[in-house]
Design a protein around this motif. Sequence first.
Motif, short mmCIF file in Angstrom:
data_model
loop_
_atom_site.label_atom_id
_atom_site.label_comp_id
_atom_site.label_asym_id
_atom_site.label_seq_id
_atom_site.Cartn_x
_atom_site.Cartn_y
_atom_site.Cartn_z
N LYS A 14 0.86 -1.19 0.00
CA LYS A 14 0.00 0.00 0.00
C LYS A 14 0.89 1.23 0.00
O LYS A 14 1.90 1.27 0.71
CB LYS A 14 -0.90 0.00 1.23
CG LYS A 14 -1.93 1.11 1.22
CD LYS A 14 -2.88 0.94 2.38
CE LYS A 14 -4.11 1.78 2.15
NZ LYS A 14 -5.13 1.50 3.16
N ASN A 25 -3.03 0.41 -3.81
CA ASN A 25 -2.59 -0.83 -3.20
C ASN A 25 -2.61 -1.97 -4.21
O ASN A 25 -3.32 -1.93 -5.20
CB ASN A 25 -3.41 -1.17 -1.94
CG ASN A 25 -4.84 -1.49 -2.23
OD1 ASN A 25 -5.40 -1.09 -3.23
ND2 ASN A 25 -5.44 -2.23 -1.33
N THR A 27 -2.49 -6.29 -4.26
CA THR A 27 -2.53 -7.54 -3.51
C THR A 27 -2.55 -8.70 -4.49
O THR A 27 -3.09 -8.59 -5.59
CB THR A 27 -3.79 -7.65 -2.61
OG1 THR A 27 -4.95 -7.52 -3.40
CG2 THR A 27 -3.79 -6.62 -1.52
N THR A 52 -6.34 2.01 -7.21
CA THR A 52 -5.75 3.32 -6.98
C THR A 52 -6.84 4.37 -6.93
O THR A 52 -7.94 4.18 -7.45
CB THR A 52 -4.69 3.66 -8.05
OG1 THR A 52 -4.00 4.84 -7.66
CG2 THR A 52 -5.31 3.86 -9.41
#
Length: 131
Positions: A14, A25, A27, A52
């Motif tokens: 992040k 971020n 993931t 974003t």
Amino acid sequence: IGDDIELRIVLASKRIRRAGFWAGNWTSQWRIVFVPEQKEPVILGGVLEFKTHYAEDSNFHFNRKATKKTKIHETADPEKWAKEVVAAMKEIEDEFHHATEDICLNMGAGALKAMRRVLPLSKERFDWRPP
């Protein structure tokens, strides 16, 4: 189930830059189920997600998500197996990253420019900064 081993790997990052009015971020969640020393390749599956937010003169959100799978052939040597898993994850994440960059570059030149309104409907600029 039986002698199966389930391995889950989660990568997360992040970044917030208040001065630049943006945050983002990344993931990725990976799953692999296998039996040690099995003969057939195992499937490594992953879900990658990028989000974003930019909020200077507008409020813009960009989300991108992809689900990917690949085969891991090495199942006997744990060190070689780990290297193959990491290399496969890196290859898929690099492809996702490059494709996301391409989308953002192309979007900025066309779609974003077309969506952006220079002035509000009132034709007067609104000062968002506190007095």
